[in-house]
Design an enzyme around this catalytic site. Structure first.
Site, PDB file in Angstrom:
ATOM      1  N   GLY A  24       0.440  -5.265   0.474  1.00 30.98           N
ATOM      2  CA  GLY A  24      -0.869  -4.955  -0.106  1.00 30.98           C
ATOM      3  C   GLY A  24      -0.422  -5.567  -1.574  1.00 30.98           C
ATOM      4  O   GLY A  24      -1.356  -6.148  -2.258  1.00 30.98           O
ATOM      5  N   ALA A  66       0.890  -1.115   0.148  1.00 34.02           N
ATOM      6  CA  ALA A  66      -0.083   0.052  -0.157  1.00 34.02           C
ATOM      7  C   ALA A  66       0.910   1.047  -0.076  1.00 34.02           C
ATOM      8  O   ALA A  66       1.993   1.219   0.342  1.00 34.02           O
ATOM      9  CB  ALA A  66      -1.021  -0.026   1.317  1.00 34.02           C
TER      10      ALA A  66
HETATM   11  N1  3HC Z   1       4.668   3.341  -0.322  1.00 36.79           N
HETATM   12  C1  3HC Z   1       5.028   4.420  -0.774  1.00 36.79           C
HETATM   13  N2  3HC Z   1       6.412   4.767  -1.077  1.00 36.79           N
HETATM   14  C2  3HC Z   1       7.238   3.585  -1.001  1.00 36.79           C
HETATM   15  C3  3HC Z   1       6.798   2.434  -0.406  1.00 36.79           C
HETATM   16  C4  3HC Z   1       5.555   2.033  -0.070  1.00 36.79           C
HETATM   17  N3  3HC Z   1       5.028   1.054   0.252  1.00 36.79           N
HETATM   18  N4  3HC Z   1       7.814   1.555  -0.551  1.00 36.79           N
HETATM   19  C5  3HC Z   1       8.913   2.167  -0.726  1.00 36.79           C
HETATM   20  N5  3HC Z   1       8.478   3.496  -1.019  1.00 36.79           N
HETATM   21  C6  3HC Z   1       9.410   4.630  -1.719  1.00 36.79           C
HETATM   22  C7  3HC Z   1      10.501   5.003  -0.824  1.00 36.79           C
HETATM   23  O1  3HC Z   1      10.154   5.902   0.265  1.00 36.79           O
HETATM   24  C8  3HC Z   1      11.374   5.386  -1.465  1.00 36.79           C
HETATM   25  O2  3HC Z   1      11.128   6.855  -1.704  1.00 36.79           O
HETATM   26  P1  3HC Z   1      12.303   8.015  -2.066  1.00 36.79           P
HETATM   27  O3  3HC Z   1      12.856   7.588  -3.195  1.00 36.79           O
HETATM   28  O4  3HC Z   1      11.441   9.289  -2.199  1.00 36.79           O
HETATM   29  O5  3HC Z   1      13.190   7.906  -0.972  1.00 36.79           O
HETATM   30  C9  3HC Z   1      11.500   4.794  -2.902  1.00 36.79           C
HETATM   31  O6  3HC Z   1       9.984   4.048  -2.798  1.00 36.79           O
HETATM   32  C10 3HC Z   1      12.385   3.738  -2.973  1.00 36.79           C
HETATM   33  O7  3HC Z   1      12.407   2.893  -1.810  1.00 36.79           O
HETATM   34  P2  3HC Z   1      13.717   2.078  -1.301  1.00 36.79           P
HETATM   35  O8  3HC Z   1      14.859   3.429  -0.974  1.00 36.79           O
HETATM   36  O9  3HC Z   1      13.278   1.515   0.019  1.00 36.79           O
HETATM   37  O10 3HC Z   1      14.421   1.013  -2.410  1.00 36.79           O
HETATM   38  P3  3HC Z   1      14.778  -0.090  -2.279  1.00 36.79           P
HETATM   39  O11 3HC Z   1      14.977  -0.534  -3.531  1.00 36.79           O
HETATM   40  O12 3HC Z   1      15.825  -0.026  -1.314  1.00 36.79           O
HETATM   41  O13 3HC Z   1      13.448  -1.092  -1.427  1.00 36.79           O
HETATM   42  C11 3HC Z   1      11.536  -1.831  -1.247  1.00 36.79           C
HETATM   43  C12 3HC Z   1      12.434  -1.294  -2.124  1.00 36.79           C
HETATM   44  C13 3HC Z   1      12.009  -3.471  -0.747  1.00 36.79           C
HETATM   45  C14 3HC Z   1      10.113  -1.955  -1.739  1.00 36.79           C
HETATM   46  C15 3HC Z   1      11.362  -1.119   0.167  1.00 36.79           C
HETATM   47  O14 3HC Z   1      11.031   0.146  -0.293  1.00 36.79           O
HETATM   48  C16 3HC Z   1      10.359  -1.454   1.105  1.00 36.79           C
HETATM   49  O15 3HC Z   1      10.514  -2.508   1.779  1.00 36.79           O
HETATM   50  N6  3HC Z   1       9.353  -0.624   0.944  1.00 36.79           N
HETATM   51  C17 3HC Z   1       8.081  -0.849   2.032  1.00 36.79           C
HETATM   52  C18 3HC Z   1       7.505  -2.200   1.683  1.00 36.79           C
HETATM   53  C19 3HC Z   1       6.202  -2.164   2.528  1.00 36.79           C
HETATM   54  O16 3HC Z   1       6.124  -1.985   3.785  1.00 36.79           O
HETATM   55  N7  3HC Z   1       5.060  -2.500   2.088  1.00 36.79           N
HETATM   56  C20 3HC Z   1       3.877  -2.907   3.019  1.00 36.79           C
HETATM   57  C21 3HC Z   1       2.965  -1.563   3.059  1.00 36.79           C
HETATM   58  S1  3HC Z   1       1.591  -1.493   4.148  1.00 36.79           S
HETATM   59  C22 3HC Z   1       0.577  -2.195   3.318  1.00 36.79           C
HETATM   60  O17 3HC Z   1       0.840  -2.997   2.266  1.00 36.79           O
HETATM   61  C23 3HC Z   1      -0.683  -2.706   4.042  1.00 36.79           C
HETATM   62  C24 3HC Z   1      -1.519  -3.612   3.331  1.00 36.79           C
HETATM   63  O18 3HC Z   1      -1.632  -4.984   4.091  1.00 36.79           O
HETATM   64  C25 3HC Z   1      -3.091  -2.917   3.223  1.00 36.79           C
END
Ligand code: 3HC
Length: 693
Positions: free
Chosen positions: A102, A63
């Site tokens: 998500g 998400a």
């Molecule tokens: N939402 C919005 N922005 C996100 C994001 C997300 N879920 N995940 C990553 N980004 C953004 C980062 O903030 C970063 O932004 P920036 O360039 O402005 O700094 C950019 O994407 C790149 O991220 P990383 O620097 O972390 O890039 P990596 O390649 O090192 O890692 C990744 C990529 C593995 C996808 C890592 O970003 C990550 O772990 N993201 C979080 C994933 C996450 O937590 N997902 C679950 C969200 S909660 C959810 O889904 C609820 C659901 O169950 C309803």
């Protein structure tokens, strides 16, 4: 149709292609685009199968975190997923990259799944203080069973495509181009009139109360102070207590509740701050980092070895220079032993270990550093020795090679002078054990060239560290702030709080360990040496609180001798040490100190506010460019609980006016020397702002 989702058709096959860089998060436009695509697919009888896939580096990684806490625009993800799940014609998720949160849930709501072989799957929600909110806790157990589900949703761990296939979470691994393979799969399904197949129609696996009980205990032990993993575990149980549709509703409600919890707010702050610190303020975006094809490490004690391992572990050639053959053999033996143990435990293959060992060039001659692009100095923490090393490095390395010191508190400006090329000199302060700990404090002096700063930030990331930029000061960010906690810890003991009571307060706050247990673990001799090196600038009261010196003089060095603040049995299990009581009582008598009862609140505030006040000074002096650096460094270097968001974020939540009032109270009781509030704290409190305002 939203610009973030393209709907295409080719004969009986439809494709909904998501393109929302950088990570294809399910932002409002993606959700709306998917909802439209689903309706078009459902409404066109000529279309038999729909593929859902993504452009760019990854399938949906979750998400959109940036939308959390804001009003929902358009359909929510649960609604879109429900629409997908309910389709009467089959859908295929074609996944690659990091299929997370998500995104994983979106894939699970499709009826069939094909994965690129390098895909990683996971539910990182718990790391953000959340639980899966779009069916993850309900579809996963129906497809993969309880054990895999519990492991995935309560830990945030990732699994690879092979494991996902074996667990039943994907149906196929793609060979060659993923989009092509997905189209071939969809055609096959269309031709065989394959049915729509909702995971929600499958039964829950057989209940296993013992497994749930065991998991609750593991969570309480390993994820102390974090509410989300337990909530995620309880959400799985919904599948046993109510029908699928109702369980989904309840899961979503639990997720929404978690989003508004203080822990989730703090953890989301940490997620953003960890990314923010990579963007150094004032460093022009067009500054090119210098190339680092080969690195060097000089000084192969525990730190030098760990740094060498981190560099070679990232696939970068490194010349490791020891003082003499004996030190070199000892260091290389230790590295072999550590990697060898990883091989034995199955965490690393023998080939990988051999490859990494081959990347290390062994030497006892600093002149062998002539061809490296960056040298990290990790010799004895003695300014005179380091000055000699930097003078030599200035001569033997090529012009433009970066010279970094791993010192934890010596003045890098002095080393810059010694090198004769100050613009190439900086600090790279690793934390022990350097091959494990994520934090790297990169230190720039006023003379460090901007491209050197860009290079060490970039290099830190390449060797899988979390680099945080600090300016020059005694102890940089982490040790400078820690020294204030240590000071207050000793003062509290002098005033009557027992080391155990203090450790308990710190542990309940969420640190992995209390300061006194930590002192015993690190070695009281190490702590005594650190106190000695700072004696010249210590106050009379700090010198008087000489408990560590007393224990060292009695041969009690902590865990390694079986006695320190605590006594230890043969399994290093700690228990109360009556000798510590005697030492404290004798100390009080000798110095005429009156011991008093000290409550938990005062203990906590004395320890943590001392750090917050120092953090405010660090920020006010410009040593840390932003509060983000302080929070990220303290969480990753000292174990400051991430669920608080770090000391500066935490103080903001309390309110800086309240923090200031308490500090003023301590100032009246303890004196100006220790409790003069930082000017920045006073200023922000007056303006009713926070450090982040
Ligand atoms: N939402 C919005 N922005 C996100 C994001 C997300 N879920 N995940 C990553 N980004 C953004 C980062 O903030 C970063 O932004 P920036 O360039 O402005 O700094 C950019 O994407 C790149 O991220 P990383 O620097 O972390 O890039 P990596 O390649 O090192 O890692 C990744 C990529 C593995 C996808 C890592 O970003 C990550 O772990 N993201 C979080 C994933 C996450 O937590 N997902 C679950 C969200 S909660 C959810 O889904 C609820 C659901 O169950 C309803």
């Amino acid at each position: 149709m939203s610009e973030m989702v393209t709907f295409r058709t080719d004969g009986a096959i439809a494709e909904a292609v998501i393109d929302n860089p950088p990570v294809n998060a399910t932002s409002a436009g993606v959700r709306q685009g998917l909802a439209d695509a689903i309706e078009r697919f459902a409404g066109d009888p000529a279309l038999k199968v729909m593929i859902v896939r993504c452009e760019g580096r990854t399938f949906v990684a979750g998400a959109d975190i940036k939308e959390f806490g804001k009003p929902m625009v358009g359909p929510n993800l649960t609604k879109v997923i429900e629409m997908l799940d309910a389709l009467e014609k089959p859908t295929v998720a074609a996944v690659h990259g990091t299929t997370l949160g998500g995104g994983f849930e979106l894939a699970l709501a499709c009826h069939y799944r094909i994965a690129d072989p390098a895909t990683r799957f996971g539910f990182p929600e718990v790391k953000l203080g959340l639980l899966p909110g779009a069916g993850g806790t309900q579809r996963t157990p129906r497809l993969a069973g309880l054990a895999t589900t519990i492991d995935l949703v309560t830990t945030g761990k990732q699994i690879n495509a092979r494991k996902a296939l074996d667990s039943g979470l994907v149906d196929r691994i793609a060979e060659g181009d993923l989009a092509e393979a997905a189209r071939a799969y969809a055609k096959e399904l269309a031709e065989s009139n394959a049915p729509a197949r909702s995971a929600g129609t499958l039964p829950m696996p057989e209940d296993d109360p013992a497994l749930f009980e065991e998991s609750r205990k593991t969570i309480a032990r390993k994820m102390r102070g974090q509410p989300a993993p337990l909530l995620a575990l309880e959400a799985i149980r919904l599948g046993y207590d109510m029908p699928f549709a109702q369980a989904l509703e309840r899961e979503y409600a639990m997720c929404l509740e978690a989003i508004s919890s203080p822990e989730s707010k703090a953890l989301r702050h940490v997620f953003a701050a960890e990314r923010q610190v990579a963007k150094v303020p004032g460093l022009a975006a067009d500054i090119e980092p210098r190339k680092v094809d080969k690195a060097g490490v000089i000084g192969l004690g525990a730190m030098g070895r760990g740094i060498t391992m981190a560099i070679a572990g990232a696939g970068i050639p490194v010349t490791a220079v020891a003082l003499d053959e004996e030190h070199l053999a000892k260091a290389m033996g230790a590295i072999e032993k550590m990697w060898g143990s990883s091989v034995k435990k199955g965490r690393m293959s023998q080939e990988q270990m051999d490859r990494q060992m081959a990347l290390i060039t062994r030497s006892t001659n600093p002149a062998d550093l002539a061809d490296v692009d960056l040298v990290i100095e990790a010799v004895t923490e003695d300014i005179d020795i380091k000055k000699v090393v930097f003078a030599e490095l200035g001569k033997v390395t090529r012009p433009g090679a970066i010279l970094a010191s791993n010192t934890s508190f010596l003045n890098i400006d002095t080393l810059a002078d010694a090198s004769g090329r100050a613009e190439d000199v900086c600090g790279m302060h690793f934390f022990n054990p350097a091959h494990v700990m994520r934090l790297l404090e990169n230190v720039r002096t006023a003379r460090t060239a901007p491209d050197v700063v860009a290079t060490i930030m970039n290099f830190g990331k390449r060797i899988k560290k979390l680099p945080v930029l600090s300016g020059v000061c005694d102890g940089f960010i982490v040790n400078r702030m820690l020294s204030k906690r240590s000071r207050e810890g000793f003062f509290l003991v002098e005033e009557g709080a027992s080391p155990e009571a203090i450790d308990k307060v710190v542990l309940s706050f969420g640190f992995p360990m209390g300061p006194f247990a930590l002192g015993d673990l690190a070695g009281l001799d190490v702590q005594a040496a650190a106190r000695k090196s700072r004696a010249a600038t210590a106050s009379a009261r700090e010198l008087r609180a000489d408990f560590v010196e007393q224990m060292v003089a009695a041969g009690n060095l902590g865990q390694k001798t079986g006695s320190g603040w605590y006594v230890y049995d043969e399994n290093r299990k700690a228990s109360h040490n009556p000798e510590t009581d005697k030492m404290i009582a004798a100390h009080a008598e000798k110095h005429g100190l009156k011991l008093r009862e000290i409550g938990e609140e005062e203990i906590l505030q004395r320890l943590i506010y001392a750090m917050v006040n120092e953090g405010a000074k660090i920020l006010g002096e410009g040593v840390a460019p932003r509060p983000h650096e302080i929070d990220v460094a303290m969480i990753n270097g000292l174990g400051f609980p991430a669920t608080t968001g770090g000391p500066m974020f935490w103080a903001d939540q309390i309110g800086l006016d309240k923090v200031l009032a308490t500090i003023e109270k301590f100032r009246a009781e303890q004196g100006d020397e220790y409790w003069t509030p930082a000017p920045l704290l006073v200023e922000r409190a007056k303006e009713a702002k926070g450090f982040y305002a």
